[in-house]
Design a protein around this motif. Structure first.
Motif, PDB file in Angstrom:
ATOM      1  N   GLU A  32       0.768  -1.227  -0.040  1.00 23.84           N
ATOM      2  CA  GLU A  32       0.118   0.040   0.020  1.00 23.84           C
ATOM      3  C   GLU A  32       0.700   1.314   0.037  1.00 23.84           C
ATOM      4  O   GLU A  32       0.396   2.332  -0.628  1.00 23.84           O
ATOM      5  N   ARG A  73      -7.701   3.601   0.661  1.00 24.11           N
ATOM      6  CA  ARG A  73      -9.336   3.586   0.764  1.00 24.11           C
ATOM      7  C   ARG A  73      -9.785   5.124   0.705  1.00 24.11           C
ATOM      8  O   ARG A  73     -10.811   5.505  -0.182  1.00 24.11           O
ATOM      9  N   GLU A  91     -16.115  -2.148   0.321  1.00 28.62           N
ATOM     10  CA  GLU A  91     -14.864  -1.782   0.404  1.00 28.62           C
ATOM     11  C   GLU A  91     -14.290  -2.044  -1.044  1.00 28.62           C
ATOM     12  O   GLU A  91     -14.413  -3.373  -1.339  1.00 28.62           O
TER      13      GLU A  91
END
Length: 177
Positions: A32, A73, A91
């Motif tokens: 990430e 996110r 999600e």
């Protein structure tokens, strides 16, 4: 185009002149902290895929560049709202990325990883909640189409073959039905 042709094109390493980067596609979620860009396959309740059209006539999947301190996110939610006027119902799931190796002496923005980063792709269930917010520093979106997946591939091919091939991959893997 046959499946092997588009798959070979998708995974073929290439140079992206506007970004000054060599890219290579791979399935799976990258680390990430190395994601600098994200594009989204937004799937509506009826199974349609969102495709954006800019004022210049470009067709593409909503997405963009990560801001300082922004989680993946948060990036996904911001870009989806800005470019498609939509919000997530589930999600988003990062399913693939282009590993990008920059040839430039510095990153596009100072907070971004350099010279190695990932341009990621995520899929999620969405609902259109209004028009794109079109912030002044972003692309100006004039239309958002809700298309069945095959029609979305065709629409994307008119400007962004790379996004069309990523969508083909998601369809083939059962991530989009």
């Amino acid at each position: 185009m046959t499946a092997p042709d588009w798959q070979a094109r998708l995974v073929a390493p290439r140079f992206v002149p506007y970004a000054g980067a060599d890219i290579a596609y791979a399935r799976g979620a990258p680390p990430e902290h190395l994601i600098s860009r994200l594009h989204l396959i937004g799937v509506t309740p009826d199974g349609s895929v969102l495709v954006c059209r800019s004022i210049e006539g470009w067709r593409f999947l909503p997405g963009g560049t990560r801001e300082p301190g922004e989680s993946v996110r948060e990036l996904a939610g911001r870009e989806l709202l800005e470019e498609a006027g939509a919000v997530f119902r589930t999600e988003p799931v990062v399913f693939a990325a282009h590993a990008a190796t920059s040839r430039l002496p510095q990153p596009y923005r100072p907070h971004q990883p350099h010279p190695y980063a990932y341009w990621a792709y995520a899929v999620g269930q969405v609902v259109v909640s209004g028009p794109p917010t079109n912030p002044p520093d972003g692309e100006q979106i004039v239309a958002v189409s809700e298309l069945d997946p095959a029609a979305a591939v065709t629409e994307l091919e008119s400007h962004d073959v790379l996004h069309a091939d990523v969508l083909r991959d998601a369809i083939g893997r059962g991530l989009v039905r």
